[in-house]
Scaffold this active site. Structure first.
Site, PDB file in Angstrom:
ATOM      1  N   SER A  81     -26.783   1.342 -17.203  1.00  0.00           N
ATOM      2  CA  SER A  81     -26.491   0.397 -16.126  1.00  0.00           C
ATOM      3  C   SER A  81     -25.183  -0.358 -16.282  1.00  0.00           C
ATOM      4  CB  SER A  81     -27.646  -0.593 -15.979  1.00  0.00           C
ATOM      5  OG  SER A  81     -28.750   0.025 -15.365  1.00  0.00           O
ATOM      6  N   ALA A 145     -41.004  10.623  -8.744  1.00  0.00           N
ATOM      7  CA  ALA A 145     -39.797  11.100  -8.065  1.00  0.00           C
ATOM      8  C   ALA A 145     -38.644  11.271  -9.049  1.00  0.00           C
ATOM      9  CB  ALA A 145     -39.394  10.109  -6.974  1.00  0.00           C
ATOM     10  N   TYR A 171     -34.124  -7.078  -9.541  1.00  0.00           N
ATOM     11  CA  TYR A 171     -33.246  -6.009 -10.014  1.00  0.00           C
ATOM     12  C   TYR A 171     -33.731  -4.657  -9.506  1.00  0.00           C
ATOM     13  CZ  TYR A 171     -30.247  -3.458 -13.293  1.00  0.00           C
ATOM     14  OH  TYR A 171     -29.300  -2.641 -13.849  1.00  0.00           O
ATOM     15  N   SER A 172     -32.818  -3.902  -8.893  1.00  0.00           N
ATOM     16  CA  SER A 172     -33.184  -2.615  -8.314  1.00  0.00           C
ATOM     17  C   SER A 172     -32.004  -1.656  -8.391  1.00  0.00           C
ATOM     18  CB  SER A 172     -33.620  -2.776  -6.856  1.00  0.00           C
ATOM     19  OG  SER A 172     -33.802  -1.518  -6.242  1.00  0.00           O
ATOM     20  N   ASN A 173     -32.205  -0.511  -9.016  1.00  0.00           N
ATOM     21  CA  ASN A 173     -31.156   0.494  -9.100  1.00  0.00           C
ATOM     22  C   ASN A 173     -30.778   1.052  -7.731  1.00  0.00           C
ATOM     23  OD1 ASN A 173     -30.690   0.862 -12.091  1.00  0.00           O
ATOM     24  ND2 ASN A 173     -32.900   1.107 -12.016  1.00  0.00           N
TER      25      ASN A 173
END
Length: 362
Positions: A81, A145, A171-173
């Site tokens: 990240s 997925a 928090y989100s990719n």
């Protein structure tokens, strides 16, 4: 510190005892954090660990230390990240060039991409994507997925309702998967090309790359391990398909390059003052996260800025003072580090709060 979800940890994951700290003969200086590095192996269960500390003023030094075998200063590794800081820098450069505005909505830039199941691109701005306040579900949390493109990753996220209303930190990719698509829409080039042309080449980050579909690491490199939840054994996951990580985490780099990048970013070499101020603005997240970077306030009153990277086979953290004059990057070759937050805090406290044991420059 924000809770950051591991990229690729689920599909490819989740200790060997080190042989002690190995100093370079040419480096008499013992950086304050070096004494604590062996704990990443002895207490954290990592096979190997390494750090590179650099200070450019007030008794300057540039010191590498490692614990365990098979890990070197020049090694290439997956930075996870930390990719987000590179992407955020490109986006803010495009804002400076007036090709984007932080108030632009996803719907305006990518019509029809984000809608349905409670998700609404008309309510999500670039600022929200950069600061993780969009509410979009993190596609890597869906363990069933394995998307191999940004569009596929967004579709995985849209199969779920938002984790929160826009404006709240989560928090989100997925946010950075969308930002990668925004960069292509505005520039006509993929985010990897823009990162190369705007950051990697100007800063001469010769060990840094975005691999695309390449599953192997450039030479030299060590190994990356994950712990099999079924039997607890370490499993080699050095080779992996980084497309699942994409703009949220596919970067490959080195200790030297990451220190150089964050020193340049915080030192004002990549962003104009107005954009650098925006990068470090944490009001929207109540002090938790800026735009692609996050602060950590230490017990001595020093606040360091940077990011971490957690991906199958490894963990890396870079932190730097606000002016970029003092940087620390450390890494381990596993994505499973016991008591990771406490061990990380110990290294940061030692490096940025303690006095060096030797004031000589290496």
């Amino acid at each position: 510190m924000p809770i950051l979800r591991a990229l690729l940890a689920a599909p490819l994951v989740l200790a060997l005892l080190g042989l002690g700290t190995v100093p370079l003969p040419s480096e008499p200086h013992l950086t304050p954090a070096a004494a604590h590095l062996p704990r990443l192996v002895a207490d954290g269960g990592a096979p190997t660990a390494a750090l590179l500390a650099r200070r450019t003023s007030s008794a300057p030094y540039d010191t590498y230390r490692s614990t365990g075998t098979g890990i070197r200063r020049a090694d290439h590794f997956r930075a996870g990240s930390i990719t987000k800081t590179f992407v955020a820098t490109v986006v803010l450069q495009l804002v400076r060039e007036r090709k984007l505005r932080l108030s632009d909505t996803v719907q305006r830039l990518l019509p029809g991409l984000v809608r349905g199941n409670g998700n609404d691109g008309r309510r999500i701005t670039l600022r929200a994507l950069l600061s993780h306040t969009s509410g979009l579900y993190d596609y890597t949390a869906d363990l069933s997925a394995h998307p191999l493109s940004a569009t596929a990753a967004v579709h995985v996220a849209l199969a779920h309702r938002p984790t929160d209303a826009p404006g709240h930190y989560a928090y989100s990719n997925t946010n950075y998967a969308v930002l990668g698509l925004v960069v292509r829409r505005v520039t006509g080039h993929g985010y990897a090309t823009e990162i190369r042309d705007r950051i990697i080449t100007p800063l001469r980050l010769t060990g840094t790359s975005l691999p695309g579909a390449r599953t192997t690491l450039p030479s030299p490199h060590g190994r990356g391990y994950t712990r099999d939840p079924a039997d607890g054994h370490l499993r080699d996951v050095t080779a992996l398909d980084p497309r699942t990580a994409g703009a949220a985490g596919e970067l490959i780099s080195t200790l030297d390059d990451l220190n150089r990048f964050y020193a340049a970013l915080l030192g004002g070499r990549l962003l104009a003052p107005a954009q650098l101020k925006v990068l470090l603005n944490t009001r929207a997240t109540h002090g938790v996260y800026g735009l692609g970077v996050y602060p950590q306030k230490l017990s001595c009153g020093v606040t360091v800025w940077g990011h971490n990277g957690h991906i199958a086979g490894g963990y890396v953290r870079t932190a730097a003072t606000r002016d970029g004059g003092h940087t620390l990057t450390f890494r381990v070759d596993t994505d499973t580090l016991a008591d990771s937050e406490a061990l990380e805090a110990t290294l940061l406290e030692a490096e940025f709060c303690d006095r060096p044991q030797n004031s000589r420059s290496s």
